[in-house]
Motif scaffolding. Structure first.
Motif, PDB file in Angstrom:
ATOM      1  N   THR A 101     -39.352   5.825  19.309  1.00 35.71           N
ATOM      2  CA  THR A 101     -38.973   5.968  17.914  1.00 35.71           C
ATOM      3  C   THR A 101     -38.550   4.608  17.393  1.00 35.71           C
ATOM      4  O   THR A 101     -37.693   3.973  17.976  1.00 35.71           O
ATOM      5  N   ALA A 102     -39.141   4.185  16.308  1.00 29.89           N
ATOM      6  CA  ALA A 102     -38.709   2.929  15.696  1.00 29.89           C
ATOM      7  C   ALA A 102     -37.323   3.153  15.120  1.00 29.89           C
ATOM      8  O   ALA A 102     -37.061   4.148  14.477  1.00 29.89           O
ATOM      9  N   ILE A 103     -36.437   2.243  15.399  1.00 38.01           N
ATOM     10  CA  ILE A 103     -35.064   2.396  14.944  1.00 38.01           C
ATOM     11  C   ILE A 103     -35.017   2.270  13.422  1.00 38.01           C
ATOM     12  O   ILE A 103     -35.782   1.513  12.839  1.00 38.01           O
ATOM     13  N   THR A 104     -34.175   3.033  12.791  1.00 43.49           N
ATOM     14  CA  THR A 104     -34.130   3.060  11.333  1.00 43.49           C
ATOM     15  C   THR A 104     -33.337   1.881  10.790  1.00 43.49           C
ATOM     16  O   THR A 104     -32.683   1.151  11.524  1.00 43.49           O
ATOM     17  N   ALA A 105     -33.351   1.735   9.486  1.00 44.56           N
ATOM     18  CA  ALA A 105     -32.630   0.643   8.835  1.00 44.56           C
ATOM     19  C   ALA A 105     -31.138   0.724   9.097  1.00 44.56           C
ATOM     20  O   ALA A 105     -30.430  -0.273   8.992  1.00 44.56           O
ATOM     21  N   ALA A 106     -30.655   1.900   9.464  1.00 48.94           N
ATOM     22  CA  ALA A 106     -29.229   2.058   9.747  1.00 48.94           C
ATOM     23  C   ALA A 106     -28.842   1.353  11.037  1.00 48.94           C
ATOM     24  O   ALA A 106     -27.671   1.223  11.341  1.00 48.94           O
ATOM     25  N   ALA A 107     -29.814   0.912  11.791  1.00 47.51           N
ATOM     26  CA  ALA A 107     -29.521   0.356  13.107  1.00 47.51           C
ATOM     27  C   ALA A 107     -29.593  -1.170  13.088  1.00 47.51           C
ATOM     28  O   ALA A 107     -29.221  -1.800  12.123  1.00 47.51           O
ATOM     29  N   VAL A 108     -30.091  -1.741  14.163  1.00 48.81           N
ATOM     30  CA  VAL A 108     -30.052  -3.179  14.363  1.00 48.81           C
ATOM     31  C   VAL A 108     -31.108  -3.896  13.532  1.00 48.81           C
ATOM     32  O   VAL A 108     -32.267  -3.529  13.541  1.00 48.81           O
ATOM     33  N   ASP A 109     -30.721  -4.914  12.815  1.00 49.51           N
ATOM     34  CA  ASP A 109     -31.607  -5.760  12.026  1.00 49.51           C
ATOM     35  C   ASP A 109     -32.236  -6.789  12.972  1.00 49.51           C
ATOM     36  O   ASP A 109     -31.540  -7.468  13.723  1.00 49.51           O
ATOM     37  N   ASP A 128     -33.565  -9.741  12.560  1.00 42.79           N
ATOM     38  CA  ASP A 128     -33.110 -11.125  12.400  1.00 42.79           C
ATOM     39  C   ASP A 128     -31.764 -11.336  13.070  1.00 42.79           C
ATOM     40  O   ASP A 128     -31.505 -12.389  13.654  1.00 42.79           O
ATOM     41  N   GLU A 129     -30.902 -10.344  12.993  1.00 43.15           N
ATOM     42  CA  GLU A 129     -29.593 -10.486  13.620  1.00 43.15           C
ATOM     43  C   GLU A 129     -29.699 -10.446  15.134  1.00 43.15           C
ATOM     44  O   GLU A 129     -28.944 -11.113  15.830  1.00 43.15           O
ATOM     45  N   ILE A 130     -30.643  -9.668  15.674  1.00 46.01           N
ATOM     46  CA  ILE A 130     -30.876  -9.691  17.121  1.00 46.01           C
ATOM     47  C   ILE A 130     -31.238 -11.110  17.530  1.00 46.01           C
ATOM     48  O   ILE A 130     -30.693 -11.661  18.481  1.00 46.01           O
ATOM     49  N   GLU A 131     -32.161 -11.704  16.795  1.00 46.70           N
ATOM     50  CA  GLU A 131     -32.629 -13.050  17.129  1.00 46.70           C
ATOM     51  C   GLU A 131     -31.486 -14.062  17.091  1.00 46.70           C
ATOM     52  O   GLU A 131     -31.360 -14.911  17.974  1.00 46.70           O
ATOM     53  N   ARG A 132     -30.611 -13.975  16.096  1.00 53.27           N
ATOM     54  CA  ARG A 132     -29.481 -14.903  16.002  1.00 53.27           C
ATOM     55  C   ARG A 132     -28.501 -14.721  17.161  1.00 53.27           C
ATOM     56  O   ARG A 132     -27.840 -15.648  17.582  1.00 53.27           O
ATOM     57  N   CYS A 133     -28.420 -13.509  17.652  1.00 58.31           N
ATOM     58  CA  CYS A 133     -27.475 -13.200  18.731  1.00 58.31           C
ATOM     59  C   CYS A 133     -27.998 -13.617  20.097  1.00 58.31           C
ATOM     60  O   CYS A 133     -27.231 -13.833  21.020  1.00 58.31           O
ATOM     61  N   ILE A 134     -29.312 -13.768  20.225  1.00 58.11           N
ATOM     62  CA  ILE A 134     -29.937 -14.011  21.519  1.00 58.11           C
ATOM     63  C   ILE A 134     -29.346 -15.223  22.234  1.00 58.11           C
ATOM     64  O   ILE A 134     -28.995 -15.140  23.400  1.00 58.11           O
ATOM     65  N   GLY A 135     -29.236 -16.343  21.567  1.00 61.43           N
ATOM     66  CA  GLY A 135     -28.762 -17.573  22.204  1.00 61.43           C
ATOM     67  C   GLY A 135     -27.376 -17.434  22.797  1.00 61.43           C
ATOM     68  O   GLY A 135     -27.145 -17.751  23.961  1.00 61.43           O
ATOM     69  N   LYS A 136     -26.437 -16.904  22.006  1.00 60.33           N
ATOM     70  CA  LYS A 136     -25.066 -16.748  22.506  1.00 60.33           C
ATOM     71  C   LYS A 136     -25.014 -15.769  23.671  1.00 60.33           C
ATOM     72  O   LYS A 136     -24.342 -16.016  24.665  1.00 60.33           O
ATOM     73  N   SER A 137     -25.731 -14.679  23.552  1.00 58.68           N
ATOM     74  CA  SER A 137     -25.710 -13.674  24.606  1.00 58.68           C
ATOM     75  C   SER A 137     -26.367 -14.196  25.870  1.00 58.68           C
ATOM     76  O   SER A 137     -25.892 -13.938  26.967  1.00 58.68           O
ATOM     77  N   GLN A 138     -27.466 -14.955  25.721  1.00 56.21           N
ATOM     78  CA  GLN A 138     -28.120 -15.506  26.900  1.00 56.21           C
ATOM     79  C   GLN A 138     -27.178 -16.430  27.661  1.00 56.21           C
ATOM     80  O   GLN A 138     -27.147 -16.413  28.883  1.00 56.21           O
ATOM     81  N   VAL A 154     -18.915  -2.217  12.790  1.00 59.24           N
ATOM     82  CA  VAL A 154     -19.573  -3.199  13.642  1.00 59.24           C
ATOM     83  C   VAL A 154     -20.811  -3.760  12.936  1.00 59.24           C
ATOM     84  O   VAL A 154     -21.492  -3.055  12.196  1.00 59.24           O
ATOM     85  N   THR A 155     -21.072  -5.040  13.166  1.00 63.01           N
ATOM     86  CA  THR A 155     -22.270  -5.664  12.589  1.00 63.01           C
ATOM     87  C   THR A 155     -23.444  -5.495  13.548  1.00 63.01           C
ATOM     88  O   THR A 155     -23.264  -5.219  14.741  1.00 63.01           O
ATOM     89  N   ALA A 156     -24.636  -5.711  13.028  1.00 65.35           N
ATOM     90  CA  ALA A 156     -25.832  -5.643  13.865  1.00 65.35           C
ATOM     91  C   ALA A 156     -25.773  -6.687  14.974  1.00 65.35           C
ATOM     92  O   ALA A 156     -26.187  -6.439  16.101  1.00 65.35           O
ATOM     93  N   GLN A 157     -25.238  -7.862  14.664  1.00 72.05           N
ATOM     94  CA  GLN A 157     -25.113  -8.907  15.678  1.00 72.05           C
ATOM     95  C   GLN A 157     -24.172  -8.453  16.801  1.00 72.05           C
ATOM     96  O   GLN A 157     -24.450  -8.668  17.973  1.00 72.05           O
ATOM     97  N   GLU A 158     -23.067  -7.831  16.440  1.00 65.62           N
ATOM     98  CA  GLU A 158     -22.121  -7.335  17.460  1.00 65.62           C
ATOM     99  C   GLU A 158     -22.755  -6.224  18.293  1.00 65.62           C
ATOM    100  O   GLU A 158     -22.517  -6.144  19.503  1.00 65.62           O
ATOM    101  N   MET A 159     -23.562  -5.392  17.666  1.00 64.32           N
ATOM    102  CA  MET A 159     -24.282  -4.355  18.411  1.00 64.32           C
ATOM    103  C   MET A 159     -25.248  -4.985  19.403  1.00 64.32           C
ATOM    104  O   MET A 159     -25.324  -4.564  20.560  1.00 64.32           O
ATOM    105  N   SER A 160     -25.986  -5.990  18.944  1.00 64.40           N
ATOM    106  CA  SER A 160     -26.950  -6.672  19.812  1.00 64.40           C
ATOM    107  C   SER A 160     -26.262  -7.301  21.013  1.00 64.40           C
ATOM    108  O   SER A 160     -26.734  -7.192  22.143  1.00 64.40           O
ATOM    109  N   GLN A 161     -25.140  -7.942  20.763  1.00 64.79           N
ATOM    110  CA  GLN A 161     -24.417  -8.575  21.852  1.00 64.79           C
ATOM    111  C   GLN A 161     -23.907  -7.536  22.843  1.00 64.79           C
ATOM    112  O   GLN A 161     -24.023  -7.722  24.057  1.00 64.79           O
TER     113      GLN A 161
END
Length: 173
Positions: A146-154, A156-166, A42-49
């Protein structure tokens, strides 16, 4: 149930939905979670969504809950994203930006390793190397952030996903 139906209709595998237990083992109607299994690629964007749609489904089905939790199980890791319902409402109603909400989510996120029964980031608040009974029981009430580690959600990808998810959230709500 509404949460399972909506998320399954979006193609997600829903493992669990419901209220968290209070100190006495009774349902705490102010805290509700959904656990979804995602593929290991799964990508970070898919996780965010998945996270945002989980919050939307929980908000719709449990309007009186004040804490919403999205647990994303990916392989042996569980990415834990709690949010205050009020913060999610502000995001949906565009009273805060996607960046602000992403920062809020990032600040409160945790990653738990089911194999080692510990957090991925040992030594950080809420991330000791010894198991935390409350966390393994999906209890979001307390402990440090706990700040999420690099293994988790990026971020920038959260931000890109925001519009579609909203857009999807507005249709659902």
């Amino acid at each position: 149930d509404l949460v399972r139906g909506f998320l399954a209709g979006m193609g997600y595998t829903v493992l669990d939905v419901g209220y968290l237990a209070d100190e006495n083992g009774n349902a705490d109607t102010s805290r509700v979670i959904v656990e979804i299994e995602l593929p290991t690629n799964v990508t970070a964007q898919e996780m965010s969504q998945a996270m945002l749609l989980s919050f939307a489904a929980l908000r719709k089905a449990y309007p009186d809950a004040t804490i919403l939790g999205s647990l994303l199980k990916i392989g042996n890791l569980i990415y834990i994203f709690p949010t205050d319902a009020a913060a999610f409402d502000q995001f949906v109603n565009e009273q805060i930006t996607g960046q602000q909400y992403g920062d809020y989510i990032q600040k409160n996120a945790k990653v738990f390793d089911l194999t080692t029964n510990s957090y991925v980031t040992p030594g950080t608040p809420g991330g000791s190397t010894s198991p935390n009974k409350n966390q393994t029981n999906k209890d979001f009430g307390g402990g440090g952030n706990t700040a999420i580690t690099a293994a988790a959600v990026d971020q920038d990808e959260i931000e890109r996903c925001i519009g579609k998810s909203q857009q999807l959230i507005h249709i659902f709500l």
